[in-house]
Scaffold this motif. Structure first.
Motif, mmCIF file in Angstrom:
data_model
loop_
_atom_site.group_PDB
_atom_site.id
_atom_site.type_symbol
_atom_site.label_atom_id
_atom_site.label_comp_id
_atom_site.label_asym_id
_atom_site.label_seq_id
_atom_site.Cartn_x
_atom_site.Cartn_y
_atom_site.Cartn_z
ATOM 1 N N GLU A 83 0.814 -1.220 0.000
ATOM 2 C CA GLU A 83 0.000 0.000 0.000
ATOM 3 C C GLU A 83 0.848 1.271 0.000
ATOM 4 O OE1 GLU A 83 0.335 -1.381 4.316
ATOM 5 O OE2 GLU A 83 -0.074 -2.361 2.403
ATOM 6 N N ASP A 84 2.144 1.140 0.247
ATOM 7 C CA ASP A 84 3.049 2.287 0.275
ATOM 8 C C ASP A 84 3.854 2.437 -1.018
ATOM 9 O OD1 ASP A 84 2.233 3.028 2.810
ATOM 10 O OD2 ASP A 84 3.811 1.901 3.813
ATOM 11 N N PHE A 85 3.376 1.820 -2.098
ATOM 12 C CA PHE A 85 4.123 1.831 -3.360
ATOM 13 C C PHE A 85 4.450 3.247 -3.824
ATOM 14 C CE2 PHE A 85 -0.209 2.280 -4.778
ATOM 15 C CZ PHE A 85 -0.147 2.999 -5.974
ATOM 16 N N GLU A 86 3.529 4.185 -3.646
ATOM 17 C CA GLU A 86 3.798 5.553 -4.080
ATOM 18 C C GLU A 86 4.760 6.254 -3.118
ATOM 19 O OE1 GLU A 86 1.646 9.748 -5.310
ATOM 20 O OE2 GLU A 86 0.382 8.071 -4.710
ATOM 21 N N LYS A 87 4.650 5.973 -1.838
ATOM 22 C CA LYS A 87 5.554 6.592 -0.861
ATOM 23 C C LYS A 87 7.015 6.255 -1.165
ATOM 24 C CE LYS A 87 2.334 6.661 3.032
ATOM 25 N NZ LYS A 87 2.067 6.098 4.370
ATOM 26 N N GLU A 88 7.243 5.021 -1.624
ATOM 27 C CA GLU A 88 8.613 4.618 -1.940
ATOM 28 C C GLU A 88 9.180 5.464 -3.081
ATOM 29 O OE1 GLU A 88 11.256 0.612 -2.757
ATOM 30 O OE2 GLU A 88 9.108 0.544 -3.200
ATOM 31 N N VAL A 89 8.420 5.615 -4.150
ATOM 32 C CA VAL A 89 8.898 6.397 -5.287
ATOM 33 C C VAL A 89 9.048 7.868 -4.896
ATOM 34 C CG1 VAL A 89 8.406 7.096 -7.671
ATOM 35 C CG2 VAL A 89 7.971 4.741 -6.941
ATOM 36 N N ALA A 90 8.128 8.382 -4.101
ATOM 37 C CA ALA A 90 8.232 9.764 -3.629
ATOM 38 C C ALA A 90 9.509 9.950 -2.807
ATOM 39 C CB ALA A 90 7.001 10.133 -2.806
ATOM 40 N N PHE A 91 9.832 9.000 -1.947
ATOM 41 C CA PHE A 91 11.056 9.053 -1.145
ATOM 42 C C PHE A 91 12.287 9.125 -2.043
ATOM 43 C CE2 PHE A 91 14.399 6.140 0.583
ATOM 44 C CZ PHE A 91 14.959 7.012 1.496
ATOM 45 N N LEU A 92 12.307 8.328 -3.100
ATOM 46 C CA LEU A 92 13.464 8.332 -4.000
ATOM 47 C C LEU A 92 13.535 9.605 -4.817
ATOM 48 C CD1 LEU A 92 15.512 6.051 -3.959
ATOM 49 C CD2 LEU A 92 13.310 5.331 -3.109
ATOM 50 N N GLN A 93 12.392 10.121 -5.224
ATOM 51 C CA GLN A 93 12.377 11.384 -5.969
ATOM 52 C C GLN A 93 12.938 12.509 -5.094
ATOM 53 O OE1 GLN A 93 11.259 11.682 -9.345
ATOM 54 N NE2 GLN A 93 12.268 13.662 -9.169
ATOM 55 N N ALA A 121 17.431 7.251 -11.821
ATOM 56 C CA ALA A 121 16.208 6.617 -12.317
ATOM 57 C C ALA A 121 15.675 5.721 -11.206
ATOM 58 C CB ALA A 121 16.479 5.802 -13.580
ATOM 59 N N VAL A 122 14.362 5.448 -11.278
ATOM 60 C CA VAL A 122 13.697 4.640 -10.252
ATOM 61 C C VAL A 122 12.831 3.585 -10.913
ATOM 62 C CG1 VAL A 122 11.981 4.682 -8.384
ATOM 63 C CG2 VAL A 122 13.670 6.524 -8.569
ATOM 64 N N VAL A 123 12.911 2.376 -10.391
ATOM 65 C CA VAL A 123 11.989 1.292 -10.728
ATOM 66 C C VAL A 123 11.161 1.073 -9.467
ATOM 67 C CG1 VAL A 123 11.748 -1.137 -11.347
ATOM 68 C CG2 VAL A 123 13.556 0.253 -12.400
ATOM 69 N N GLY A 124 9.887 1.416 -9.538
ATOM 70 C CA GLY A 124 8.993 1.295 -8.392
ATOM 71 C C GLY A 124 8.222 -0.010 -8.410
ATOM 72 N N TYR A 125 7.297 -0.125 -7.499
ATOM 73 C CA TYR A 125 6.453 -1.316 -7.393
ATOM 74 C C TYR A 125 5.057 -0.997 -7.898
ATOM 75 C CZ TYR A 125 3.452 -4.923 -5.458
ATOM 76 O OH TYR A 125 2.527 -5.926 -5.323
#
Length: 155
Positions: free
Chosen positions: A66-76, A87-91
């Protein structure tokens, strides 16, 4: 020294990783007690110093689904503050009826280049990521993977 791109690296905060906070259990990659801590970008950069790595692609690290977007936001945010990653590969959950709402949420992060959902199977239940040995050919999974081309993303 030859210059290189690290095509698959991880950083993490232990608080974001349910599997790093919970009890130690057998994992396909073996004992993992030494990584049950934070591993910030600063430490990654120190570890790779002098290696020739000039750029790097972060690959998702199994945050709670459920935190898939939080992970990409953290990396951004990490990239905006430090210049890394590049670059990021998210879930994204490729087993849902339609992955596009998840991808739409992720596409607002400029570094997103692809998604990963681990679909590997193992005879040992503790080592499985897929729900079934043939999950990779499930019609929903195949349809969702095909949808990624419309976004210019890899799987």
């Amino acid at each position: 020294m030859q210059k290189a791109v690290d095509a698959h690296f991880h950083i993490w905060r232990q608080e974001d990783q349910p599997w790093l906070r919970g009890p130690v259990v057998p994992r396909i990659f073996g004992p993992y007690e030494p990584i049950r801590r934070d591993y910030p970008i600063e430490e990654f950069l120190a570890d790779q110093k002098g290696s020739g790595v000039e750029k790097a692609v972060y690959v998702q690290t199994n945050w709670a689904k459920e935190d898939f977007e939080k992970e990409v936001a953290f990396l951004q945010t990490t990239a905006e503050e430090t210049g890394w990653p590049h670059a990021v590969v998210g879930y994204a959950d490729m087993t849902v009826d339609d992955v596009r709402p998840q991808i739409d949420r992720l596409k607002k992060y400029p570094l997103l280049r692809g998604v990963r959902m681990q679909l590997h199977w193992h005879e040992t239940p503790a080592f499985r990521f897929a729900a079934a040995p043939d999950q990779v050919v499930d019609p929903k999974v195949r349809a969702n993977v095909a949808r990624l081309k419309d976004y210019g993303l890899s799987f």
